[in-house]
Design a protein around this motif. Structure first.
Motif, PDB file in Angstrom:
ATOM      1  N   LEU A  63       6.364  -2.857   3.723  1.00  0.00           N
ATOM      2  CA  LEU A  63       6.196  -1.445   3.408  1.00  0.00           C
ATOM      3  C   LEU A  63       7.142  -1.072   2.277  1.00  0.00           C
ATOM      4  CD1 LEU A  63       6.203   0.049   7.022  1.00  0.00           C
ATOM      5  CD2 LEU A  63       4.236  -0.094   5.471  1.00  0.00           C
ATOM      6  N   ASP A 120       0.853  -1.189   0.000  1.00  0.00           N
ATOM      7  CA  ASP A 120       0.000   0.000   0.000  1.00  0.00           C
ATOM      8  C   ASP A 120       0.894   1.246   0.000  1.00  0.00           C
ATOM      9  OD1 ASP A 120      -1.756   2.051   0.555  1.00  0.00           O
ATOM     10  OD2 ASP A 120      -2.503   1.188   2.410  1.00  0.00           O
ATOM     11  N   HIS A 139       8.014  -5.571   7.244  1.00  0.00           N
ATOM     12  CA  HIS A 139       6.708  -4.953   7.487  1.00  0.00           C
ATOM     13  C   HIS A 139       5.897  -4.783   6.203  1.00  0.00           C
ATOM     14  CE1 HIS A 139       7.089  -4.038  11.786  1.00  0.00           C
ATOM     15  NE2 HIS A 139       8.378  -3.994  11.515  1.00  0.00           N
ATOM     16  N   THR A 146       0.112   4.313   0.453  1.00  0.00           N
ATOM     17  CA  THR A 146      -0.253   5.397   1.364  1.00  0.00           C
ATOM     18  C   THR A 146       0.588   5.318   2.623  1.00  0.00           C
ATOM     19  OG1 THR A 146      -2.039   4.111   2.379  1.00  0.00           O
ATOM     20  CG2 THR A 146      -2.626   5.571   0.528  1.00  0.00           C
ATOM     21  N   ARG A 147       1.211   4.143   2.833  1.00  0.00           N
ATOM     22  CA  ARG A 147       2.103   3.935   3.973  1.00  0.00           C
ATOM     23  C   ARG A 147       3.470   3.587   3.425  1.00  0.00           C
ATOM     24  NH1 ARG A 147       0.874  -0.701   6.795  1.00  0.00           N
ATOM     25  NH2 ARG A 147       1.958   0.140   8.586  1.00  0.00           N
ATOM     26  N   PRO A 200       4.710   9.028   1.145  1.00  0.00           N
ATOM     27  CA  PRO A 200       3.460   8.420   1.613  1.00  0.00           C
ATOM     28  C   PRO A 200       2.783   9.325   2.649  1.00  0.00           C
ATOM     29  CG  PRO A 200       5.340   7.374   2.674  1.00  0.00           C
ATOM     30  CD  PRO A 200       5.892   8.310   1.630  1.00  0.00           C
ATOM     31  N   THR A 201       1.477   9.236   2.742  1.00  0.00           N
ATOM     32  CA  THR A 201       0.765  10.060   3.719  1.00  0.00           C
ATOM     33  C   THR A 201       1.073   9.599   5.145  1.00  0.00           C
ATOM     34  OG1 THR A 201      -1.178   8.665   3.405  1.00  0.00           O
ATOM     35  CG2 THR A 201      -1.114  10.736   2.195  1.00  0.00           C
ATOM     36  N   GLU A 202       1.355   8.317   5.305  1.00  0.00           N
ATOM     37  CA  GLU A 202       1.724   7.771   6.610  1.00  0.00           C
ATOM     38  C   GLU A 202       3.173   7.275   6.536  1.00  0.00           C
ATOM     39  OE1 GLU A 202       0.498   4.077   9.466  1.00  0.00           O
ATOM     40  OE2 GLU A 202      -1.096   4.962   8.251  1.00  0.00           O
ATOM     41  N   MET A 203       4.090   8.079   7.062  1.00  0.00           N
ATOM     42  CA  MET A 203       5.505   7.735   7.016  1.00  0.00           C
ATOM     43  C   MET A 203       5.925   7.044   8.303  1.00  0.00           C
ATOM     44  SD  MET A 203       7.418  10.959   5.200  1.00  0.00           S
ATOM     45  CE  MET A 203       7.075  12.123   6.500  1.00  0.00           C
ATOM     46  N   ALA A 204       6.781   6.042   8.137  1.00  0.00           N
ATOM     47  CA  ALA A 204       7.379   5.361   9.278  1.00  0.00           C
ATOM     48  C   ALA A 204       8.893   5.426   9.121  1.00  0.00           C
ATOM     49  CB  ALA A 204       6.920   3.905   9.320  1.00  0.00           C
TER      50      ALA A 204
END
Length: 141
Positions: free
Chosen positions: A116, A3, A114, A5-6, A26-30
């Protein structure tokens, strides 16, 4: 396909974040604990005799503090360790050395563990890993 967005962002994205077009991230960064380690080491890597050493060290401390307050880093854990083994095998199999790029490969392993995508301005650091982790090239400002 992961995905988009992450995503896990590489250390260079964090360092250059104020200069990067945020629409490509991404809108949700880790981040992972390895990025936190690299940023911490960066504070101590400023040579004492460098021009404006105190100002550069202060800038790096401020960045580190902002990152620590913003993110809960993903750990390099057992799952990442298993992915790391595959990454090293792919790197060596492609005729590249893994030794100088250990931190980069640890970060890629966390992304892979993960599931990602990994966002980076240095996609060549992760060449030959497309079977293990999706690497998304971010234009360098």
């Amino acid at each position: 396909m992961p995905d988009r967005t992450r995503g896990l962002v590489d250390t260079n994205i964090i360092i250059l974040e104020d200069l990067i077009d945020l629409s490509v991230l991404p809108t949700e960064m880790a981040i992972c604990a390895v990025t936190l380690a690299e940023l911490t080491a960066g504070v101590h890597a400023v040579p004492d005799g460098a021009p404006d050493a105190a100002a550069e060290r202060a800038r790096r401390v401020a960045l580190l503090q902002r990152v620590e307050a913003t993110f809960s880093p993903l750990p390099f854990d057992e799952a990442a360790a298993r992915v790391y083994g595959r990454i090293v095998a792919a790197t060596v199999g492609a005729g590249r050395t893994s030794r100088r790029r250990t931190a980069d490969l640890f970060i890629a392993a966390v992304a892979g563990a993960h599931q990602l995508p990994l966002y980076t301005t240095n996609p060549s650091d992760f060449a030959n890993l497309s079977e293990i982790v999706e690497v998304i090239a971010v234009p360098r400002p």
